[in-house]
Design a protein around this motif. Sequence first.
Motif, PDB file in Angstrom:
ATOM      1  N   ALA A 147       0.793  -1.160   0.009  1.00 14.08           N
ATOM      2  CA  ALA A 147      -0.193  -0.111  -0.100  1.00 14.08           C
ATOM      3  C   ALA A 147       0.738   1.174   0.027  1.00 14.08           C
ATOM      4  O   ALA A 147       0.626   2.188  -0.772  1.00 14.08           O
ATOM      5  CB  ALA A 147      -0.838   0.113   1.309  1.00 14.08           C
ATOM      6  N   GLN A 148       2.120   1.196   0.780  1.00 16.42           N
ATOM      7  CA  GLN A 148       2.899   2.512   0.839  1.00 16.42           C
ATOM      8  C   GLN A 148       3.358   2.750  -0.557  1.00 16.42           C
ATOM      9  O   GLN A 148       3.258   3.607  -1.062  1.00 16.42           O
ATOM     10  CB  GLN A 148       3.955   2.141   1.930  1.00 16.42           C
ATOM     11  CG  GLN A 148       3.676   2.152   3.135  1.00 16.42           C
ATOM     12  CD  GLN A 148       4.750   1.560   4.324  1.00 16.42           C
ATOM     13  OE1 GLN A 148       5.444   1.128   3.743  1.00 16.42           O
ATOM     14  NE2 GLN A 148       4.347   1.658   5.453  1.00 16.42           N
ATOM     15  N   MET A 149       3.797   1.568  -1.304  1.00 13.61           N
ATOM     16  CA  MET A 149       4.512   1.855  -2.807  1.00 13.61           C
ATOM     17  C   MET A 149       3.574   2.216  -3.695  1.00 13.61           C
ATOM     18  O   MET A 149       3.617   2.966  -4.594  1.00 13.61           O
ATOM     19  CB  MET A 149       5.242   0.380  -3.067  1.00 13.61           C
ATOM     20  CG  MET A 149       6.302   0.148  -2.095  1.00 13.61           C
ATOM     21  SD  MET A 149       7.613   1.407  -2.336  1.00 13.61           S
ATOM     22  CE  MET A 149       7.755   1.870  -0.633  1.00 13.61           C
ATOM     23  N   LEU A 150       2.155   1.682  -3.385  1.00 17.91           N
ATOM     24  CA  LEU A 150       1.260   2.022  -4.521  1.00 17.91           C
ATOM     25  C   LEU A 150       0.755   3.496  -4.232  1.00 17.91           C
ATOM     26  O   LEU A 150       0.159   4.211  -5.127  1.00 17.91           O
ATOM     27  CB  LEU A 150      -0.017   1.106  -4.277  1.00 17.91           C
ATOM     28  CG  LEU A 150       0.063  -0.317  -4.743  1.00 17.91           C
ATOM     29  CD1 LEU A 150      -1.123  -1.235  -4.600  1.00 17.91           C
ATOM     30  CD2 LEU A 150       0.196  -0.187  -6.260  1.00 17.91           C
ATOM     31  N   TRP A 151       0.548   4.083  -2.951  1.00 16.29           N
ATOM     32  CA  TRP A 151       0.489   5.266  -2.826  1.00 16.29           C
ATOM     33  C   TRP A 151       1.218   6.376  -3.333  1.00 16.29           C
ATOM     34  O   TRP A 151       1.002   7.143  -4.024  1.00 16.29           O
ATOM     35  CB  TRP A 151       0.448   5.718  -1.236  1.00 16.29           C
ATOM     36  CG  TRP A 151      -1.018   5.286  -0.627  1.00 16.29           C
ATOM     37  CD1 TRP A 151      -1.380   4.310   0.232  1.00 16.29           C
ATOM     38  CD2 TRP A 151      -2.395   5.899  -1.067  1.00 16.29           C
ATOM     39  NE1 TRP A 151      -2.621   4.334   0.289  1.00 16.29           N
ATOM     40  CE2 TRP A 151      -3.249   5.381  -0.345  1.00 16.29           C
ATOM     41  CE3 TRP A 151      -2.809   7.038  -1.994  1.00 16.29           C
ATOM     42  CZ2 TRP A 151      -4.582   5.669  -0.489  1.00 16.29           C
ATOM     43  CZ3 TRP A 151      -3.931   7.180  -1.967  1.00 16.29           C
ATOM     44  CH2 TRP A 151      -5.037   6.687  -1.358  1.00 16.29           C
ATOM     45  N   LEU A 152       2.641   6.067  -3.396  1.00 19.03           N
ATOM     46  CA  LEU A 152       3.605   6.736  -3.731  1.00 19.03           C
ATOM     47  C   LEU A 152       3.569   6.756  -5.649  1.00 19.03           C
ATOM     48  O   LEU A 152       3.751   7.938  -6.276  1.00 19.03           O
ATOM     49  CB  LEU A 152       5.245   6.310  -3.553  1.00 19.03           C
ATOM     50  CG  LEU A 152       5.524   6.676  -2.166  1.00 19.03           C
ATOM     51  CD1 LEU A 152       6.710   6.015  -1.674  1.00 19.03           C
ATOM     52  CD2 LEU A 152       5.489   8.052  -1.759  1.00 19.03           C
ATOM     53  N   LEU A 153       3.177   5.597  -6.037  1.00 22.32           N
ATOM     54  CA  LEU A 153       3.093   5.333  -7.287  1.00 22.32           C
ATOM     55  C   LEU A 153       1.736   6.103  -7.688  1.00 22.32           C
ATOM     56  O   LEU A 153       1.698   6.934  -8.808  1.00 22.32           O
ATOM     57  CB  LEU A 153       2.639   3.999  -7.781  1.00 22.32           C
ATOM     58  CG  LEU A 153       2.210   3.553  -8.855  1.00 22.32           C
ATOM     59  CD1 LEU A 153       3.413   3.956 -10.177  1.00 22.32           C
ATOM     60  CD2 LEU A 153       1.866   2.124  -9.519  1.00 22.32           C
ATOM     61  N   ALA A 154       0.755   6.289  -6.981  1.00 22.38           N
ATOM     62  CA  ALA A 154      -0.445   7.041  -7.362  1.00 22.38           C
ATOM     63  C   ALA A 154       0.040   8.428  -7.425  1.00 22.38           C
ATOM     64  O   ALA A 154      -0.784   9.133  -8.324  1.00 22.38           O
ATOM     65  CB  ALA A 154      -1.729   6.640  -6.230  1.00 22.38           C
ATOM     66  N   LEU A 191       1.601  12.438   1.981  1.00 22.61           N
ATOM     67  CA  LEU A 191       0.820  11.262   2.964  1.00 22.61           C
ATOM     68  C   LEU A 191       1.446  10.035   2.770  1.00 22.61           C
ATOM     69  O   LEU A 191       1.447   9.316   3.692  1.00 22.61           O
ATOM     70  CB  LEU A 191      -0.472  11.275   2.808  1.00 22.61           C
ATOM     71  CG  LEU A 191      -1.090  12.598   3.116  1.00 22.61           C
ATOM     72  CD1 LEU A 191      -2.578  12.760   2.860  1.00 22.61           C
ATOM     73  CD2 LEU A 191      -1.117  13.053   4.745  1.00 22.61           C
ATOM     74  N   GLY A 192       1.800   9.718   1.528  1.00 29.48           N
ATOM     75  CA  GLY A 192       2.347   8.128   1.217  1.00 29.48           C
ATOM     76  C   GLY A 192       3.748   8.075   2.294  1.00 29.48           C
ATOM     77  O   GLY A 192       4.288   6.952   2.632  1.00 29.48           O
ATOM     78  N   TYR A 193       4.473   9.263   2.155  1.00 25.63           N
ATOM     79  CA  TYR A 193       5.809   9.293   3.067  1.00 25.63           C
ATOM     80  C   TYR A 193       5.711   9.116   4.354  1.00 25.63           C
ATOM     81  O   TYR A 193       5.987   8.630   5.215  1.00 25.63           O
ATOM     82  CB  TYR A 193       6.625  10.622   2.838  1.00 25.63           C
ATOM     83  CG  TYR A 193       7.835  10.647   3.467  1.00 25.63           C
ATOM     84  CD1 TYR A 193       9.103   9.848   3.337  1.00 25.63           C
ATOM     85  CD2 TYR A 193       7.709  11.733   4.757  1.00 25.63           C
ATOM     86  CE1 TYR A 193      10.109  10.164   4.272  1.00 25.63           C
ATOM     87  CE2 TYR A 193       8.962  11.758   5.433  1.00 25.63           C
ATOM     88  CZ  TYR A 193      10.093  10.724   5.198  1.00 25.63           C
ATOM     89  OH  TYR A 193      11.105  10.979   5.922  1.00 25.63           O
ATOM     90  N   ARG A 194       4.426  10.075   4.848  1.00 24.00           N
ATOM     91  CA  ARG A 194       4.313  10.040   6.427  1.00 24.00           C
ATOM     92  C   ARG A 194       3.689   8.555   6.579  1.00 24.00           C
ATOM     93  O   ARG A 194       3.948   7.995   7.715  1.00 24.00           O
ATOM     94  CB  ARG A 194       3.107  10.832   6.554  1.00 24.00           C
ATOM     95  CG  ARG A 194       3.612  12.396   6.481  1.00 24.00           C
ATOM     96  CD  ARG A 194       2.658  13.469   6.919  1.00 24.00           C
ATOM     97  NE  ARG A 194       1.857  13.104   8.249  1.00 24.00           N
ATOM     98  CZ  ARG A 194       0.665  13.418   8.390  1.00 24.00           C
ATOM     99  NH1 ARG A 194       0.049  14.214   7.597  1.00 24.00           N
ATOM    100  NH2 ARG A 194       0.109  13.244   9.469  1.00 24.00           N
ATOM    101  N   LEU A 195       2.894   7.923   5.737  1.00 24.70           N
ATOM    102  CA  LEU A 195       2.667   6.454   6.129  1.00 24.70           C
ATOM    103  C   LEU A 195       3.797   5.698   6.039  1.00 24.70           C
ATOM    104  O   LEU A 195       3.802   4.549   7.036  1.00 24.70           O
ATOM    105  CB  LEU A 195       1.773   5.986   4.980  1.00 24.70           C
ATOM    106  CG  LEU A 195       0.996   4.713   5.139  1.00 24.70           C
ATOM    107  CD1 LEU A 195       0.085   4.550   6.176  1.00 24.70           C
ATOM    108  CD2 LEU A 195       0.340   4.305   3.790  1.00 24.70           C
TER     109      LEU A 195
END
Length: 138
Positions: A21-28, A70-74
Amino acid sequence: MKKPLFPRRPNEPTPGGLFIAQMLWLLAGVLFLGFGGFLVHEHTQQSTMGFAVIALIILFAAAGLACCVLGYRLFTGDRAARTQLSWVGLITALPLLLRFGRYSILAAIIMFSVVLMWMPASNKYFKIVDPKPAKPRR
């Protein structure tokens, strides 16, 4: 207690679903920014940039920056980032999924990421890494 500007990643091992999920948020976030840039390129070639196109470009830029930050914070184990990403994901992904055919893969990535963040293993991880503060007694 003041949080540092760039917090470190917790020592607790991250569940596989949450890491995905963390990687997918950065991709998104990168995809949002890329789609916004593509719209700018596409409509400057045609020299027709209406209000709707500008609004969509601003929405994509804001969503891309929000997903990246927010992906970094996650990634650093912040529980509040998970909640904020869930809201950003629902607000941006549902209209994309229901209306825009070109952006439906991005919406699917976001919805999948939201589901992965709320799996039981992820819940246990956040209870350990960033527990909720105790409620004061009256």
